[in-house]
Structure formats: structure tokens, C-alpha cells
Write an enzyme that holds these catalytic residues in place. Structure first.
Site, PDB file in Angstrom:
ATOM      1  N   ASP A 108     -13.172 -50.204  32.596  1.00 42.78           N
ATOM      2  CA  ASP A 108     -12.766 -51.591  32.406  1.00 42.78           C
ATOM      3  C   ASP A 108     -14.019 -52.440  32.187  1.00 42.78           C
ATOM      4  O   ASP A 108     -15.129 -52.049  32.580  1.00 42.78           O
ATOM      5  CB  ASP A 108     -11.998 -52.054  33.649  1.00 42.78           C
ATOM      6  CG  ASP A 108     -11.718 -53.545  33.638  1.00 42.78           C
ATOM      7  OD1 ASP A 108     -11.073 -54.013  32.697  1.00 42.78           O
ATOM      8  OD2 ASP A 108     -12.175 -54.227  34.574  1.00 42.78           O
ATOM      9  N   GLY A 127      -8.418 -55.403  28.610  1.00 48.70           N
ATOM     10  CA  GLY A 127      -7.374 -56.299  28.139  1.00 48.70           C
ATOM     11  C   GLY A 127      -7.859 -57.158  26.990  1.00 48.70           C
ATOM     12  O   GLY A 127      -7.066 -57.832  26.329  1.00 48.70           O
ATOM     13  N   ASN A 137      -4.321 -54.716  36.272  1.00 48.53           N
ATOM     14  CA  ASN A 137      -4.068 -54.091  34.973  1.00 48.53           C
ATOM     15  C   ASN A 137      -4.767 -52.742  34.817  1.00 48.53           C
ATOM     16  O   ASN A 137      -4.566 -52.050  33.811  1.00 48.53           O
ATOM     17  CB  ASN A 137      -4.470 -55.028  33.822  1.00 48.53           C
ATOM     18  CG  ASN A 137      -5.944 -55.376  33.826  1.00 48.53           C
ATOM     19  OD1 ASN A 137      -6.558 -55.521  34.886  1.00 48.53           O
ATOM     20  ND2 ASN A 137      -6.528 -55.528  32.654  1.00 48.53           N
TER      21      ASN A 137
END
Length: 270
Positions: free
Chosen positions: A9, A44, A223
Site C-alpha cells: 500500500d 486506492g 481497504n
């Protein structure tokens, strides 16, 4: 079993609190790539918000990949070719936008290169997202949006308390119809049901003909839960939300303590 693929991430994980990649993290990533470990950024963010980091980390080659839009898209890191995508339909866009008005929260949506909002009182968090990722922001009324625009993801955004209240009042059928996840306290991402980081990691592993036991995932927020659970080794950052730590197999140091570097050194390179 040796780790062949690591998905990382970006915000709160790869980047420290100053939104930079520390030299220690860069060195560990370079060492991994030199040992034929595929490093994949899984975020994201839209594609445009990833490219500078891909270049900075020297991952911009035709053998590398990136997972963007919270798993809605898998692309080649060198050519930007789309390998797999799970967009929203125009009907999805219309329904989610209408619900955002009913719930009285702000809304925006993104295609490959642009963020669209129909809110005349543009949210400060929409501006924040545009600034953070570098994606151009355009005001466009719903009536001017057409099916020719491929929406990759939609977002309901607002102050944390207001957004949480909206989530409580979300119709059950929406939870069944879409993949919905909070990426930050003021962001609720609404995506195609097949667009999650966990599904994307599984799809990429299949594409590379490796097993999930050969995958490590590193993340810090809600997420990231699906990819932490999908990977053979799920690693939560020391600064991760409690849910991420609960989902993870291991916990590394914080993003200000070079947590990604520690995880790579300890559980991939040793």
C-alpha cells in the site's frame, strides 16, 4: 516457501508521515528486485497518482505491475497497459450519486485520468484527494455524464462523523451490490463487487503463475484488509488501524520507522 511477490500500500505504508519514501525503504525494495522479487504498489490512488513513485523506485519496467483504484485495475508498470479491470457501469454511477444526495454527503467519481464532481459546494476532501494524487478535478453535472465515460470508482466523502452516519443508513442492497471500504476516515470508496485489493492480488498471482503462499502484502488501513487476508503473509504497519492488525499475520514497525523496509528484510530477504 520463498516470497516471490510483495504488494505494498502507499499512503500510511510506503510513505512516511511526510509523504516520502525513506532511503531505508528504497534500499530494501531495490534489494528485493535484484533478487527477482516482484514489488507491486497496491493503492486506492488512480494511476496518475502512482507513476512518480513507480519511477522513483525504479519499478517502471515491462516486467512490473501496479494495482490501482483499490483493486479495480491491474496495469503493467512500464507500459501502463491495462491487464484486468472491474469498472462501474453508468447505471452504477447514477445510483451511487443519487444515494449520496439522499444521505447528504459529498461525492466524486474517477475515470482513467479525471475526477468528476457534481457538487457545486466542492468538498475540501475532494480537493485533498485531487491534490494528493495529482488527478485533474472537473465539475460536471450528472446530466452531462454519459456511458461513454468509464467510471473506475466512486467515492462518498465527508467529515468522519457525518460519513459514519451515512454508512449506518446505507441500504442493504448497496452493500451486496458493491465493494465498499473506508480508505481514510473521510473516504468511503464504492467499487465494482470484484474490485478489491484482495481479488486483485489473487488475479495478479494467477497471471504470474505463483501461489498465494508466495505472496506478502503490507498495509495499514481498512481497504488493505482483503489483501492482508489473501496473501500468504499479511503484514500490518505499526501505525495500522486495529482491524488491519487483527487481519495480519505479522506486524512491522510504523511508516516513520521504515516499517516496509523492516518487513522486507525480515520476511522476504532473510
Amino acid at each position: 516457501m520463498a516470497i516471490k511477490l510483495v504488494t505494498i500500500d502507499i499512503d500510511g505504508t510506503l510513505l512516511n508521515s511526510e509523504r516520502k519514501v525513506t532511503p531505508e525503504v528504497k534500499a530494501a525494495i531495490k534489494k528485493c528486485t535484484e533478487n527477482d522479487v516482484n514489488i507491486v504498489l497496491a493503492t486506492g490512488r488512480p494511476t496518475i497518482g502512482v507513476l512518480d513513485l513507480i519511477k522513483e523506485l525504479e519499478l517502471d519496467n515491462e516486467h512490473g505491475f501496479m494495482i490501482t483504484y483499490n483493486g479495480a485495475m491491474i496495469q503493467n508498470a512500464g507500459t501502463e497497459e491495462v491487464l484486468i479491470q472491474h469498472p462501474l457501469s453508468h447505471e452504477d454511477y447514477l445510483d451511487v450519486e443519487l444515494l449520496s444526495r439522499k444521505l447528504d454527503v459529498h461525492f466524486h467519481a474517477q475515470d482513467y485520468s479525471t475526477m468528476y464532481t457534481a457538487n457545486k459546494d466542492i468538498s475540501e476532501y475532494t480537493v485533498h484527494e485531487a491534490f494528493l494524487t495529482g488527478i485533474p478535478l472537473v465539475y460536471r453535472p450528472v446530466s452531462e455524464m454519459t456511458s461513454e465515460t468509464t467510471i473506475i470508482k466512486a467515492m462518498m466523502i465527508d467529515h468522519e462523523e457525518k460519513l459514519n452516519e451515512a454508512i449506518k443508513n446505507m441500504p442493504t442492497d448497496f452493500s451486496n451490490r458493491f465493494a465498499m471500504v473506508k480508505s481514510m476516515p473521510f473516504y468511503l470508496e464504492v467499487l465494482n463487487k470484484n474490485a478489491t485489493k484482495g481479488i486483485a492480488v489473487t488475479e495478479l498471482a494467477n497471471h504470474l503463475n505463483i501461489t498465494l503462499d508466495e505472496v506478502m502484502a503490507i498495509g495499514d488501513n481498512e481497504n488493505d484488509l482483503s489483501m492482508l487476508e489473501a496473501a500468504g503473509i499479511g503484514v500490518a504497519m505499526g501505525n495500522a488501524v486495529p482491524a488491519a492488525k487483527e487481519a495480519a499475520d505479522r506486524i512491522t514497525k510504523t511508516n516513520d520507522e521504515h516499517g516496509v523496509a523492516y518487513a522486507l528484510e525480515e520476511w522476504v530477504l532473510k
